[in-house]
Design a protein around this motif. Structure first.
Motif, PDB file in Angstrom:
ATOM      1  N   SER A  29      -9.223   1.634  -1.369  1.00 49.35           N
ATOM      2  CA  SER A  29      -9.264   0.417  -0.559  1.00 49.35           C
ATOM      3  C   SER A  29     -10.020  -0.676  -1.305  1.00 49.35           C
ATOM      4  CB  SER A  29      -9.951   0.695   0.784  1.00 49.35           C
ATOM      5  OG  SER A  29     -10.089  -0.489   1.548  1.00 49.35           O
ATOM      6  N   THR A  48      -3.106  -0.302   4.098  1.00 48.89           N
ATOM      7  CA  THR A  48      -4.027  -0.702   3.039  1.00 48.89           C
ATOM      8  C   THR A  48      -5.479  -0.335   3.336  1.00 48.89           C
ATOM      9  OG1 THR A  48      -4.178  -2.921   4.000  1.00 48.89           O
ATOM     10  CG2 THR A  48      -2.528  -2.585   2.283  1.00 48.89           C
ATOM     11  N   GLU A  49      -5.681   0.660   4.181  1.00 50.25           N
ATOM     12  CA  GLU A  49      -7.018   1.199   4.423  1.00 50.25           C
ATOM     13  C   GLU A  49      -8.032   0.112   4.793  1.00 50.25           C
ATOM     14  OE1 GLU A  49      -7.594   4.567   4.521  1.00 50.25           O
ATOM     15  OE2 GLU A  49      -5.412   4.568   4.317  1.00 50.25           O
ATOM     16  N   ARG A  97     -15.326   0.713   3.454  1.00 48.34           N
ATOM     17  CA  ARG A  97     -14.677   2.015   3.480  1.00 48.34           C
ATOM     18  C   ARG A  97     -15.379   3.027   2.583  1.00 48.34           C
ATOM     19  NH1 ARG A  97     -12.092   3.269   7.588  1.00 48.34           N
ATOM     20  NH2 ARG A  97     -10.916   4.830   6.404  1.00 48.34           N
ATOM     21  N   ASP A 130      -6.904   7.174   0.088  1.00 41.32           N
ATOM     22  CA  ASP A 130      -8.021   6.498   0.741  1.00 41.32           C
ATOM     23  C   ASP A 130      -8.553   5.308  -0.051  1.00 41.32           C
ATOM     24  OD1 ASP A 130      -8.842   8.259   3.193  1.00 41.32           O
ATOM     25  OD2 ASP A 130      -8.454   9.676   1.581  1.00 41.32           O
ATOM     26  N   GLY A 161       0.852  -1.183   0.000  1.00 40.14           N
ATOM     27  CA  GLY A 161       0.000   0.000   0.000  1.00 40.14           C
ATOM     28  C   GLY A 161       0.883   1.226   0.000  1.00 40.14           C
TER      29      GLY A 161
END
Length: 246
Positions: free
Chosen positions: A129, A176-177, A134, A127, A63
């Motif tokens: 993902s 990796t959100e 999310r 952001d 990520g």
């Protein structure tokens, strides 16, 4: 209230792409800084590594996002170390290839098993993902503009690292959100060879989940920042300290 940065990103997403590219080239041309990470995680690890022979060691950045900004590994690239960066966004992966050409850059996501996943994207690419939950959080709470999603390959980190010559890993960074625990579950062999693991935790539940994966493998929490937790594997440090110098 929506911040000015988010409002600009929502209205002019292409402007952000230009800014990220310019910033990467500027950082590459400028003198090295003490830290490139969001909360100084790289500087902390660099101090902790002081005096340790890093022969045969690499870093791994899952990520990876931007090659220089908010990067836990670019400080080490500037200091002559090399490693593996894994980033599912093709634009950011290509930027890594240009700015950090001596790294192994892999355009994929990581997880506990090989799969195909949908990458949910937003006006702020940090952001992005593969976690569907999310989407509502980023749109309703962070007021981000959703962008078209697309499918990306998902590979266990252990599978990726089989193709990369190395003896051990001095830093494994995972951001990796919301998919971080799944990444760690696909990295059993990598964790056995990792001295430090820096993992993003978005909630108390996520922190418990990460700890449940790392603690049985001998990792202990040694440092915390606003969003990240740094764990050390003392067994790896002991092995490296006892390694005869050539």
């Amino acid at each position: 209230m929506t911040s000015l940065r988010v409002r600009v990103a929502n209205r002019f997403p292409g402007l952000g792409d230009c800014w990220r590219t310019l910033r990467a080239w500027r950082d590459r041309a400028a003198l090295p800084r003490a830290t490139y990470a969001e909360f100084g995680e790289d500087e902390w690890v660099a101090r902790a590594l002081d005096g340790l022979d890093l022969a045969g060691a690499i870093y791994v950045d899952v990520g990876a996002f931007h090659p220089t900004s908010l990067s836990n590994t670019y400080l080490f690239y500037r200091r002559g170390r090399r490693g593996v960066v894994v980033e599912p966004n093709p634009q950011l992966w290509a930027l890594h290839r240009r700015i950090r050409p001596e790294d192994v850059a892999v355009c994929a996501a990581c997880g506990s098993r090989a799969a195909v996943a949908e990458l949910y994207r937003f006006s702020t690419p940090a952001d992005a993902s593969v976690v569907a939950a999310r989407v509502d959080h980023n749109v309703s709470r962070k007021h981000l503009r959703p962008l078209p999603s697309f499918h990306v390959p998902v590979l266990p980190l252990d599978t990726i690292l089989e193709a990369v010559p190395h003896d051990w890993i001095f830093l494994l960074s995972v951001d990796t959100e919301g998919f971080d625990t799944e990444v760690l579950r696909g990295a059993s062999r990598a964790l056995e060879r990792s001295l430090y693991a820096c993992v993003e935790v978005l909630s108390a539940e996520a922190e418990r989940s990460v700890s449940e994966v790392l603690a049985p493998r001998g990792f202990r929490l040694v440092h915390r920042t606003s969003r990240n937790r740094l764990f050390e594997n003392p067994a790896v440090r002991t092995r490296r300290s006892e390694e005869p110098k050539v």
